[in-house]
Design a protein around this motif. Structure first.
Motif, PDB file in Angstrom:
ATOM      1  N   CYS A  12     -66.930  70.431  30.120  1.00 41.07           N
ATOM      2  CA  CYS A  12     -66.781  70.414  31.581  1.00 41.07           C
ATOM      3  C   CYS A  12     -66.213  71.705  32.124  1.00 41.07           C
ATOM      4  CB  CYS A  12     -65.889  69.256  32.007  1.00 41.07           C
ATOM      5  SG  CYS A  12     -64.131  69.545  31.743  1.00 41.07           S
TER       6      CYS A  12
ATOM      7  N   ARG B 298     -65.307  54.429  30.663  1.00 39.38           N
ATOM      8  CA  ARG B 298     -65.411  55.879  30.685  1.00 39.38           C
ATOM      9  C   ARG B 298     -65.871  56.442  32.025  1.00 39.38           C
ATOM     10  NH1 ARG B 298     -68.426  58.156  25.327  1.00 39.38           N
ATOM     11  NH2 ARG B 298     -67.636  56.626  23.857  1.00 39.38           N
TER      12      ARG B 298
ATOM     13  N   PRO C 271     -77.560  59.262  32.351  1.00 42.38           N
ATOM     14  CA  PRO C 271     -77.990  58.048  31.652  1.00 42.38           C
ATOM     15  C   PRO C 271     -76.803  57.189  31.207  1.00 42.38           C
ATOM     16  CG  PRO C 271     -78.844  60.043  30.553  1.00 42.38           C
ATOM     17  CD  PRO C 271     -78.119  60.486  31.774  1.00 42.38           C
ATOM     18  N   ALA C 272     -75.678  57.836  30.867  1.00 39.38           N
ATOM     19  CA  ALA C 272     -74.520  57.078  30.380  1.00 39.38           C
ATOM     20  C   ALA C 272     -73.841  56.283  31.499  1.00 39.38           C
ATOM     21  CB  ALA C 272     -73.509  58.027  29.734  1.00 39.38           C
TER      22      ALA C 272
ATOM     23  N   HIS D 216     -72.644  60.465  22.442  1.00 41.68           N
ATOM     24  CA  HIS D 216     -73.865  60.631  23.229  1.00 41.68           C
ATOM     25  C   HIS D 216     -74.917  61.273  22.325  1.00 41.68           C
ATOM     26  CE1 HIS D 216     -72.287  60.594  27.651  1.00 41.68           C
ATOM     27  NE2 HIS D 216     -71.766  59.635  26.945  1.00 41.68           N
TER      28      HIS D 216
ATOM     29  N   HIS E 281     -63.839  58.897  33.891  1.00 38.29           N
ATOM     30  CA  HIS E 281     -63.633  60.121  33.101  1.00 38.29           C
ATOM     31  C   HIS E 281     -64.884  60.995  33.083  1.00 38.29           C
ATOM     32  CE1 HIS E 281     -59.853  58.352  32.073  1.00 38.29           C
ATOM     33  NE2 HIS E 281     -60.459  57.297  31.567  1.00 38.29           N
ATOM     34  N   TYR E 282     -66.050  60.366  33.115  1.00 38.44           N
ATOM     35  CA  TYR E 282     -67.278  61.152  33.281  1.00 38.44           C
ATOM     36  C   TYR E 282     -67.213  61.911  34.607  1.00 38.44           C
ATOM     37  CZ  TYR E 282     -69.731  58.584  29.529  1.00 38.44           C
ATOM     38  OH  TYR E 282     -70.129  58.052  28.337  1.00 38.44           O
TER      39      TYR E 282
ATOM     40  N   GLN F 105     -76.919  63.447  23.038  1.00 37.94           N
ATOM     41  CA  GLN F 105     -77.108  64.862  23.393  1.00 37.94           C
ATOM     42  C   GLN F 105     -76.032  65.773  22.825  1.00 37.94           C
ATOM     43  OE1 GLN F 105     -76.925  62.302  25.542  1.00 37.94           O
ATOM     44  NE2 GLN F 105     -78.860  62.187  26.647  1.00 37.94           N
ATOM     45  N   VAL F 106     -74.999  65.213  22.173  1.00 43.15           N
ATOM     46  CA  VAL F 106     -73.917  66.062  21.668  1.00 43.15           C
ATOM     47  C   VAL F 106     -73.669  65.811  20.175  1.00 43.15           C
ATOM     48  CG1 VAL F 106     -72.796  66.026  23.929  1.00 43.15           C
ATOM     49  CG2 VAL F 106     -71.967  64.507  22.140  1.00 43.15           C
TER      50      VAL F 106
ATOM     51  N   GLY G 284     -70.737  73.397  25.698  1.00 44.32           N
ATOM     52  CA  GLY G 284     -70.887  72.154  26.452  1.00 44.32           C
ATOM     53  C   GLY G 284     -69.599  71.807  27.156  1.00 44.32           C
TER      54      GLY G 284
ATOM     55  N   PRO H 153     -60.780  54.689  26.587  1.00 44.62           N
ATOM     56  CA  PRO H 153     -62.186  55.023  26.847  1.00 44.62           C
ATOM     57  C   PRO H 153     -62.868  55.743  25.700  1.00 44.62           C
ATOM     58  CG  PRO H 153     -60.737  56.496  28.067  1.00 44.62           C
ATOM     59  CD  PRO H 153     -59.852  55.473  27.418  1.00 44.62           C
TER      60      PRO H 153
ATOM     61  N   CYS I 128     -72.012  73.293  34.051  1.00 47.70           N
ATOM     62  CA  CYS I 128     -71.944  71.902  33.596  1.00 47.70           C
ATOM     63  C   CYS I 128     -72.283  70.944  34.728  1.00 47.70           C
ATOM     64  CB  CYS I 128     -70.573  71.598  33.009  1.00 47.70           C
ATOM     65  SG  CYS I 128     -69.209  72.019  34.083  1.00 47.70           S
TER      66      CYS I 128
ATOM     67  N   THR J 244     -65.155  64.884  34.506  1.00 46.67           N
ATOM     68  CA  THR J 244     -65.638  65.948  33.619  1.00 46.67           C
ATOM     69  C   THR J 244     -67.094  66.335  33.902  1.00 46.67           C
ATOM     70  OG1 THR J 244     -66.130  64.272  31.952  1.00 46.67           O
ATOM     71  CG2 THR J 244     -64.058  65.438  31.719  1.00 46.67           C
ATOM     72  N   LEU J 245     -67.627  65.905  35.053  1.00 51.68           N
ATOM     73  CA  LEU J 245     -68.951  66.405  35.467  1.00 51.68           C
ATOM     74  C   LEU J 245     -68.860  67.915  35.594  1.00 51.68           C
ATOM     75  CD1 LEU J 245     -69.789  63.858  38.311  1.00 51.68           C
ATOM     76  CD2 LEU J 245     -71.004  64.089  36.167  1.00 51.68           C
ATOM     77  N   ALA J 246     -67.780  68.348  36.242  1.00 54.48           N
ATOM     78  CA  ALA J 246     -67.443  69.765  36.352  1.00 54.48           C
ATOM     79  C   ALA J 246     -65.926  69.805  36.405  1.00 54.48           C
ATOM     80  CB  ALA J 246     -68.046  70.373  37.613  1.00 54.48           C
TER      81      ALA J 246
ATOM     82  N   THR K  43     -73.241  70.713  22.421  1.00 53.55           N
ATOM     83  CA  THR K  43     -74.452  70.016  22.859  1.00 53.55           C
ATOM     84  C   THR K  43     -75.596  70.406  21.946  1.00 53.55           C
ATOM     85  OG1 THR K  43     -74.986  71.852  24.320  1.00 53.55           O
ATOM     86  CG2 THR K  43     -73.748  70.042  25.280  1.00 53.55           C
TER      87      THR K  43
ATOM     88  N   GLN L 207     -75.450  73.036  28.804  1.00 52.97           N
ATOM     89  CA  GLN L 207     -74.301  72.121  28.896  1.00 52.97           C
ATOM     90  C   GLN L 207     -74.728  70.660  29.008  1.00 52.97           C
ATOM     91  OE1 GLN L 207     -71.331  73.594  28.394  1.00 52.97           O
ATOM     92  NE2 GLN L 207     -70.505  74.081  30.381  1.00 52.97           N
ATOM     93  N   HIS L 208     -76.027  70.396  28.881  1.00 54.91           N
ATOM     94  CA  HIS L 208     -76.497  69.026  29.090  1.00 54.91           C
ATOM     95  C   HIS L 208     -75.896  68.084  28.056  1.00 54.91           C
ATOM     96  CE1 HIS L 208     -78.923  65.642  30.125  1.00 54.91           C
ATOM     97  NE2 HIS L 208     -79.450  65.588  28.929  1.00 54.91           N
ATOM     98  N   ARG L 209     -75.206  67.056  28.553  1.00 54.95           N
ATOM     99  CA  ARG L 209     -74.540  66.129  27.637  1.00 54.95           C
ATOM    100  C   ARG L 209     -74.793  64.685  28.014  1.00 54.95           C
ATOM    101  NH1 ARG L 209     -72.155  68.732  31.412  1.00 54.95           N
ATOM    102  NH2 ARG L 209     -70.287  68.030  32.464  1.00 54.95           N
ATOM    103  N   GLY L 210     -75.822  64.455  28.846  1.00 54.18           N
ATOM    104  CA  GLY L 210     -76.308  63.090  29.063  1.00 54.18           C
ATOM    105  C   GLY L 210     -75.416  62.203  29.893  1.00 54.18           C
ATOM    106  N   ILE L 211     -74.835  62.730  30.961  1.00 53.13           N
ATOM    107  CA  ILE L 211     -73.912  61.897  31.735  1.00 53.13           C
ATOM    108  C   ILE L 211     -74.641  60.866  32.587  1.00 53.13           C
ATOM    109  CG2 ILE L 211     -72.139  61.905  33.519  1.00 53.13           C
ATOM    110  CD1 ILE L 211     -71.161  64.529  32.474  1.00 53.13           C
TER     111      ILE L 211
END
Lengths: 490, 259
Positions: B137, A185, A176-177, B214, A188-189, B216-217, B135, B52, A486, A192-194, B178, A170-174
């Motif tokens: 949430c 955003r 670093p973002a 991103h 919203h990150y 990664q996706v 991927g 966003p 996630c 949607t972390l979980a 992802t 589920q890695h989507r680079g949160i």
């Protein structure tokens, strides 16, 4: 080692990060390992580029002082691993090696955590040999509607000797973002972390922002945020208890709970229109207020759903055949939970009084405590029963707080963030303690932002709970933890 | 046993009457957005600047909102000085073509095209779906799962989630895809026998959601597998998902907008 090496703080206090004087590495290592040995917990271990090398930050609870300790040290391109003395550093060090290239020398199992493009260390699974040993591989696409992960069981016959859990799908680079934020955003990150912990993570973030801006949320905002947090707990706990009933084939309870969980999600959607609580927690308070009529509706529906949950779950506790499957299955002892740094219901089910709402209360929990729900046996039953106790207590808490809603605004503006500051927030989400560490740069933007979901600590607990269990008990054990993929992968 | 039956009797039948009756939605629910007919003030970009996920564009003084990118935060609603953008309570938002998800100020075209005759013959009364979480949430999975509860009970339409792609008629994909799930998604798709359909659920699976662009996706499922139905939302309300599925299967009573 004395606590004077720490920068002592509370969640919700701003530290000037230039005041965190780095100590020599031996002091850093000894302070953390001895602290954890004496009952403190490692909340976060972070490496950030600094000069030609890296600065390591450790965040611990300081039980004796009811406070947090932040400690830092500077290292070049490697450091002696803490893991052999402090098991709860294990995954943090793997993460550090993967994301920064910094090498924890002597780490016993230096494997990638999220399988980024530049993998470090070993990538194979822990293997056993012998004529009777066989492996069962499951995932990443599972049989049900759940998140992706890979489970590798090393079995002898039906018995699991070892379970290795490989995540990262589920890695989507949160993380670093988040650097350079807050931006459009960012909130919203956080939501949607979980997704099933939207309120929990967003609340931890909002508290950090309010701390960094020196602008606390008004009482009504705090109240509504805390109520939403407990509603999130109710929905997820009821859903999980239903899923546990389903896993032992007790379908009436599974059916009722699946439906009642929806009733709790609908309560959240009365506040914000969204069943997962998107838009409720906002920096400075909450995004939605409730009028008296809406509070009345919420109270009425809460009462009905809670009564129905009680009726449905009583069937489960009264069923000897279901209880026989729950009891002594997948046990974790208190010392093991302590060693691994387990948090949330799995820790409380083993008798550990770990609850951020009591230990480090924020928002409304500073003024209105919820009793900590404990059980001792550490098995599937205990994890289920702790959730049940929490359902009762959260439900009472929400009803009491809504009935005594403080007047006034529900949100205050949040201004500029303090530059060069570091702050930590702790929120007791439904899975356990959520820790966010924010650090700002010269301009008051995020230099780095670290998120630690309770699942990050607890996945290893699930693996240990499976040892010497029949593999057929895995779904039941897994559901009793219900960890986030996630939230771990980020 | 007796207590179990008594509880069952006390709780009664809880399956909703949708689609025969209108669904019950919360007062603050945000449904399909509506763009007002009046032109915006020249140079006004308030909605564009607060979005966003860059879901909004303005052309010829009229905003257009891409439902595929929208995460329904309603920041545009709050920012718009003229009230040009508002959200209706219509949960029907799905589309068969990606381009049909862009909502403008003109009257809407049909959104979901029902499957062709041969596909309907195969799937209308029995559709088995393999869900792939790629991927995201887990929010969409929560709402997809809910459809199988007694409240929505998609089983009554012959729709069922199955464990193996070999047993499936199609995929229901959530998440932005992802990098680490791309291969697993491709392999799962390949394992579904032909003919098959693909349904992308949620802003992530359509365009990447909050994680759009991103590194990664992969910004949604369509870049990896062909998509037959897009169901917007972040996450979509269960009714929105059910509505989309039923329209695809030609099982919704005729109404506008829609089939």
């Amino acid at each position: 080692m004395s606590a004077s090496d720490f920068h002592v703080c509370q969640p919700g206090t701003v530290i000037d990060r230039r005041d965190i004087a780095p100590v020599v590495f031996d002091v850093f290592a000894e302070t953390i390992t001895s602290g954890v040995r004496d009952g403190d917990r490692l909340l976060a271990l972070v490496a950030q580029p600094s000069g030609t090398g890296h600065r390591l930050y450790g965040v611990l609870t300081l039980r004796d002082q009811g406070a947090l300790g932040v400690i830092a040290t500077d290292v070049a391109d490697s450091f002696p691993s803490l893991t052999r003395q402090c098991a709860s550093a294990h995954l943090f060090e793997r993460e550090i090696a993967e994301t920064s290239g910094l090498r924890p020398d002597g780490h016993p199992w230096l494997k990638p955590v999220r399988f980024l493009r530049s993998p470090v260390g070993v990538t194979e699974f822990f293997a056993m040999s012998g004529a009777d040993v066989h492996e069962v591989a499951v995932g990443p696409v599972h049989a049900g509607v759940i998140e992706p992960g890979h489970f590798r069981f090393a079995c002898v016959g039906e018995t699991v000797l070892h379970l290795e859990i490989a995540l990262g799908y589920q890695h989507r680079g949160i993380e670093p973002a988040l650097v350079g934020g807050p931006g459009l955003r960012t909130i919203h990150y956080m939501e949607t972390l979980a997704g099933d912990t939207s309120v929990g993570h967003a609340t931890a973030y909002c508290q950090n922002l309010e701390t960094l801006a020196h602008r606390p949320a008004p009482p009504r905002g705090m109240m509504l945020r805390s109520v939403a947090l407990e509603l999130e707990r109710l929905a997820n706990h009821v859903g999980d208890l239903g899923a546990l009933a389903g896993d032992v084939g007790f379908l009436p309870v599974a059916s009722h709970c699946g439906r009642i969980r929806g009733e709790f999600l609908n309560l959240t959607s009365l506040i914000c229109g969204n069943r997962l609580g998107r838009g409720i927690a906002r920096p400075g308070g909450v995004g939605f207020d409730l009028d008296d009529g809406q509070i009345e509706t919420l109270l009425r529906n809460l009462k009905r759903a809670s009564e129905e949950a009680r009726d449905a779950l009583q069937l489960l506790w009264d069923s000897p055949s279901a209880m026989d499957r729950f009891e002594t299955t997948g046990s974790l002892t208190a010392p093991l939970c302590r060693e691994l740094g387990i948090v949330g219901p799995p820790a409380r089910a083993a008798g550990l009084e770990r609850d951020a709402r009591l230990e480090f209360p924020s928002d409304l929990f500073r003024f209105a405590q919820i009793p900590v729900s404990l059980w001792q046996s550490g098995d599937v039953f205990a994890r289920a029963y702790v959730r049940w106790l929490e359902i009762i207590r959260s439900s009472e808490f929400i009803a009491a707080q809504l009935a005594a809603a403080p007047p006034g605004p529900c949100r205050a503006p949040v201004g500029q963030l303090a530059p060069n500051a570091l702050t930590v927030s702790l929120v007791e989400g439904w899975r356990g303690e959520i820790c966010h560490v924010a650090c700002t740069d010269d301009d008051g933007r995020f230099a780095w932002y670290k998120v630690v979901d309770p699942s990050f600590h607890n996945w290893q607990g699930l693996a240990m709970a499976m040892r010497n269990q029949p593999i057929s008990d895995f779904p039941l054990c897994n559901k009793s933890f219900n960890l986030s993929y996630c939230g771990h992968d980020l | 046993m007796l207590k179990t039956l008594l509880t069952r009797m006390r709780f009664g039948n809880r399956t909703i009457a949708f689609p025969a009756e209108a669904p019950s939605l919360p007062d603050r629910y945000l449904g399909r957005p509506v763009i007002g007919p009046q032109p915006c003030a020249a140079g006004c970009r308030e909605c564009v600047d607060v979005c966003p996920t860059t879901a909004i564009s303005v052309a010829d003084l009229h905003p257009a909102l891409d439902l595929g990118r929208c995460i329904f935060c309603a920041d545009c609603l709050r920012a718009c000085p003229e009230g040009t953008i508002r959200f209706s309570r219509d949960p029907a938002m799905s589309a068969s073509a990606r381009g049909d998800l862009v909502v403008g100020h003109k009257a809407e075209a049909a959104m979901v095209r029902r499957l062709n005759h041969e596909m309907l013959r195969l799937f209308k009364r029995s559709l088995r779906l393999r869900q792939v979480s790629a991927g995201g949430c887990n929010g969409c999975e929560v709402e997809v799962n809910v459809l199988a509860t007694i409240v929505y009970d998609i089983g009554r339409f012959g729709i069922q989630y199955v464990a193996s792609p070999r047993h499936a008629d199609g995929l229901l994909i959530t998440g932005p895809v992802t990098e680490n799930m791309k291969l697993a998604l491709q392999k799962t798709y390949d394992a579904v026998p032909d003919p098959k359909i693909v349904i992308a659920v949620g802003a992530c699976a359509i365009a990447g959601g909050p994680f759009i662009d991103h590194p990664q996706v992969h910004n949604g499922a369509a870049g990896v597998v062909p998509v037959d139905l897009y169901i917007p939302g972040c996450p979509p309300h269960p009714i929105t998902i059910l509505d989309g599925l039923l329209r695809l299967l030609g099982r919704m009573p005729a109404r506008t907008p829609g089939v």
